[in-house]
Design a protein around this motif. Structure first.
Motif, PDB file in Angstrom:
ATOM      1  N   ILE A  91       0.843  -1.211   0.000  1.00 48.51           N
ATOM      2  CA  ILE A  91       0.000   0.000   0.000  1.00 48.51           C
ATOM      3  C   ILE A  91       0.871   1.250   0.000  1.00 48.51           C
ATOM      4  O   ILE A  91       0.619   2.217  -0.745  1.00 48.51           O
ATOM      5  CB  ILE A  91      -0.948  -0.021   1.221  1.00 48.51           C
ATOM      6  N   ALA A  92       1.926   1.250   0.837  1.00 43.92           N
ATOM      7  CA  ALA A  92       2.830   2.397   0.881  1.00 43.92           C
ATOM      8  C   ALA A  92       3.554   2.581  -0.444  1.00 43.92           C
ATOM      9  O   ALA A  92       3.712   3.707  -0.939  1.00 43.92           O
ATOM     10  CB  ALA A  92       3.833   2.225   2.019  1.00 43.92           C
ATOM     11  N   ALA A  93       3.991   1.449  -1.065  1.00 42.67           N
ATOM     12  CA  ALA A  93       4.685   1.550  -2.352  1.00 42.67           C
ATOM     13  C   ALA A  93       3.758   2.097  -3.430  1.00 42.67           C
ATOM     14  O   ALA A  93       4.159   2.922  -4.262  1.00 42.67           O
ATOM     15  CB  ALA A  93       5.212   0.174  -2.761  1.00 42.67           C
ATOM     16  N   GLY A  94       2.497   1.661  -3.429  1.00 36.52           N
ATOM     17  CA  GLY A  94       1.538   2.188  -4.403  1.00 36.52           C
ATOM     18  C   GLY A  94       1.302   3.671  -4.216  1.00 36.52           C
ATOM     19  O   GLY A  94       1.215   4.430  -5.194  1.00 36.52           O
ATOM     20  N   ALA A  95       1.189   4.109  -2.948  1.00 37.89           N
ATOM     21  CA  ALA A  95       0.994   5.536  -2.689  1.00 37.89           C
ATOM     22  C   ALA A  95       2.188   6.347  -3.162  1.00 37.89           C
ATOM     23  O   ALA A  95       2.035   7.440  -3.739  1.00 37.89           O
ATOM     24  CB  ALA A  95       0.747   5.753  -1.195  1.00 37.89           C
TER      25      ALA A  95
ATOM     26  N   ALA B 129       4.731  10.003  -7.101  1.00 35.96           N
ATOM     27  CA  ALA B 129       5.793  10.243  -8.072  1.00 35.96           C
ATOM     28  C   ALA B 129       5.223  10.537  -9.456  1.00 35.96           C
ATOM     29  O   ALA B 129       5.705  11.429 -10.171  1.00 35.96           O
ATOM     30  CB  ALA B 129       6.727   9.027  -8.128  1.00 35.96           C
ATOM     31  N   ALA B 130       4.173   9.808  -9.849  1.00 34.38           N
ATOM     32  CA  ALA B 130       3.542  10.068 -11.142  1.00 34.38           C
ATOM     33  C   ALA B 130       2.914  11.452 -11.181  1.00 34.38           C
ATOM     34  O   ALA B 130       2.991  12.160 -12.205  1.00 34.38           O
ATOM     35  CB  ALA B 130       2.493   8.994 -11.428  1.00 34.38           C
ATOM     36  N   MET B 131       2.304  11.874 -10.083  1.00 39.79           N
ATOM     37  CA  MET B 131       1.731  13.217 -10.029  1.00 39.79           C
ATOM     38  C   MET B 131       2.817  14.275 -10.146  1.00 39.79           C
ATOM     39  O   MET B 131       2.633  15.311 -10.812  1.00 39.79           O
ATOM     40  CB  MET B 131       0.964  13.381  -8.709  1.00 39.79           C
TER      41      MET B 131
ATOM     42  N   LEU C 186       5.922  18.109 -16.316  1.00 38.35           N
ATOM     43  CA  LEU C 186       5.759  18.119 -17.770  1.00 38.35           C
ATOM     44  C   LEU C 186       4.636  19.035 -18.250  1.00 38.35           C
ATOM     45  O   LEU C 186       4.679  19.521 -19.382  1.00 38.35           O
ATOM     46  CB  LEU C 186       5.512  16.698 -18.281  1.00 38.35           C
ATOM     47  N   THR C 187       3.647  19.258 -17.418  1.00 39.11           N
ATOM     48  CA  THR C 187       2.460  19.981 -17.881  1.00 39.11           C
ATOM     49  C   THR C 187       2.330  21.399 -17.327  1.00 39.11           C
ATOM     50  O   THR C 187       1.616  22.211 -17.912  1.00 39.11           O
ATOM     51  CB  THR C 187       1.191  19.197 -17.512  1.00 39.11           C
TER      52      THR C 187
END
Length: 319
Positions: free
Chosen positions: A37-41, A46-48, A54-55
């Motif tokens: 769960i922590a790794a997914g968060a 990181a993706a955000m 980039l945007t």
């Protein structure tokens, strides 16, 4: 013989107690769902962050890459590197002198070294940089001669001043020189403590044995104490070099107009693109510090070879 077999082979060689079967133990791995769960968060955050880089139009990446390697910025990089190298060289030499004074046993030298370290470690480098940049307020000219000439020369029937040399302070202490002096004197105080700790880490029996063989104190320091102290001195000295690189940005407040951070600020102010130039400053400092970290790694490994060799020989002899 039975007790010996039990101690060597372990619990597996023992017979099961009466009333219990000898069924094998099935090991079930422990699950840690909270780690996933922590790794997914973390991946989502990181993706955000990458999406924001980039945007978000505030970064203005084409403008950043256009000015990142301009002539004035590259010149500022070289000024920053030169200030870092010179400050560290002066600071290390000064630190060696202060550390030797602190360990000399002479109460006057010990007191002077302690007062120097106390002052320059206690005053922020930004304050020192601004102070030395305005030193002309205190001394309009820097003079060398005999002190208190206004009192003793009239008593001897002499006129004039006992001055051998005088120079205008603004001519001698340019912005770069004043900032370099502030950083060097401050670094000398920190390096004095680092070198003192390194010297004290060497066993005193080695220096005593060398002196018993007829070696002078200076030769003992150069040949025996300092080479061994380097293992302790190198890691914090590398950290101080990286910190000094970042502290050269304080020269912009002297001001030193040819320094990297000042040049990036000037471009940002002139083009109304302040934030992209601040990002460029981060990228430049990150790039240079990364190179310094790699160099620090190889230097530390070079000076730890002797220690590893001795440790391997000792461990090999034990086995």
């Amino acid at each position: 013989m039975t007790a010996s077999n039990t101690s060597v082979n372990g619990p597996e060689s023992q017979e099961p107690p009466p009333g219990r079967s000898a069924a094998p133990i099935i090991a079930v791995p422990v699950r840690f769902p909270e780690r996933w769960i922590a790794a997914g968060a973390v991946l989502i955050l990181a993706a955000m962050f990458v999406n924001m880089l980039l945007t978000n139009p505030a970064f203005n990446w084409p403008f950043m890459f256009e000015h990142m390697f301009s002539d004035q910025v590259v010149r500022g990089v070289w000024v920053t590197l030169s200030a870092t190298v010179l400050s560290m060289i002066i600071g290390i030499l000064l630190g060696i002198v202060l550390a030797v004074m602190r360990l000399s046993g002479n109460p006057v030298l010990v007191t002077v070294s302690w007062l120097y370290t106390w002052f320059f470690r206690g005053v922020p480098r930004l304050v020192l940089a601004v102070l030395f940049g305005n030193i002309a307020i205190l001394y309009s000219t820097i003079q060398f001669g005999l002190p208190f000439d206004n009192y003793w020369m009239p008593l001897m029937g002499l006129e004039g001043e006992a001055r051998f040399f005088a120079v205008d302070t603004r001519t001698l202490l340019t912005g770069y020189t004043a900032g370099l002096l502030a950083l060097s004197l401050s670094e000398g105080a920190y390096m004095a403590e680092i070198i003192r700790a390194g010297l004290q880490s060497v066993d005193k029996g080695q220096s005593e044995a060398a002196q018993a063989l007829g070696m002078s104190r200076g030769k003992v320091m150069r040949r025996i104490t300092l080479p061994q102290a380097m293992r302790v001195v190198i890691p914090p000295t590398g950290n101080e070099t990286i910190a000094m690189l970042k502290d050269t940005a304080l020269l912009a407040y002297v001001p030193v107009t040819i320094e990297l951070f000042y040049q990036l600020q000037a471009i940002g102010t002139r083009t109304y693109q302040i934030f992209p130039m601040l990002v460029v400053a981060c990228l430049w400092y990150l790039a240079i510090t990364s190179v310094l970290m790699v160099g620090q790694y190889f230097i530390e490994r070079r000076f730890s070879r002797g220690e590893r060799g001795v440790r391997d020989r000792v461990v090999g002899g034990v086995h």
